[in-house]
Design an enzyme around this catalytic site. Sequence first.
Site, PDB file in Angstrom:
ATOM      1  CB  CYS A  98      47.743  41.115  46.010  1.00  0.00           C
ATOM      2  SG  CYS A  98      47.926  42.363  47.300  1.00  0.00           S
TER       3      CYS A  98
ATOM      4  CG  HIS B 244      49.132  45.726  42.431  1.00  0.00           C
ATOM      5  ND1 HIS B 244      48.407  44.600  42.084  1.00  0.00           N
ATOM      6  CD2 HIS B 244      49.412  45.592  43.758  1.00  0.00           C
ATOM      7  CE1 HIS B 244      48.249  43.838  43.147  1.00  0.00           C
ATOM      8  NE2 HIS B 244      48.852  44.418  44.182  1.00  0.00           N
ATOM      9  CD  GLU B 245      52.493  47.277  45.399  1.00  0.00           C
ATOM     10  OE1 GLU B 245      52.026  47.547  46.535  1.00  0.00           O
ATOM     11  OE2 GLU B 245      52.554  46.116  44.968  1.00  0.00           O
TER      12      GLU B 245
ATOM     13  CG  HIS C 157      47.957  47.841  48.060  1.00  0.00           C
ATOM     14  ND1 HIS C 157      47.089  47.027  48.747  1.00  0.00           N
ATOM     15  CD2 HIS C 157      48.680  47.019  47.255  1.00  0.00           C
ATOM     16  CE1 HIS C 157      47.265  45.770  48.380  1.00  0.00           C
ATOM     17  NE2 HIS C 157      48.216  45.734  47.465  1.00  0.00           N
TER      18      HIS C 157
END
Length: 231
Positions: A150, A192-193, A196
């Site tokens: 990341c 993953h995003e 966030h």
Amino acid sequence: MEKHYTLIDYLKKDGVYDLYITQLPTNIRQEVSNILAKPILIWLKNHRLRKVSSEVKISEKTITNLRTASTRILDFLSYFPIIWANPLGVSLPQLGITKRVIIVNFNKDLIKLVSGEICRKGNMCDTCMLNPEIIEIMDPEDIQEWRESCLSLPWIAGRVPRYQKLKIGFTNLQWIKNIREISWINAIIFQHELDHLNGILYPDKAKKLIRIDYNTNIITPITYKELENLY
């Protein structure tokens, strides 16, 4: 003071910044340097990275601002030097904007392209997604671990279990709703995003964490507690 770094910091630490800049055409060196100098938020305890991002509402002002912010992300993806690595996604919270917007660099061989995607690097296409969501986990039993890294946790990687097949929804910058099925690496990038946007960083889910020295290629195990105090 809030912790952040720039891509220039990244590249200088890894000893490749000068090599990269000198390989660029003279007329764009300053432009690229300016883009690489923009801050990226870092650190496991960064309060803005840990916030749940708010939904994007349709308004001319919001869309205009998002176009500007999204262009900044596309700049990051486009100019990040291939001699180091190519990020496969960035979220607006990483740039300090807590809105539910991500840009993912999908493998076009694994997707059906939609309006608004920009193919920049071979078979990879950048897609801006507003208010992305998982509509359905298509195979809840198909979970695999992959090594992730990341931009907000530089020089660290970890093995994270992720679903391999998803049905997702998102709105593009033209405010058109899209639904698509994604798998494998595209599904991993998306999860993953999306994390966030919910204030989650991948070490929260990782089974194993390592620290990488890209100058020497030395890999060292690191604990979550050590990571908290690293930056």
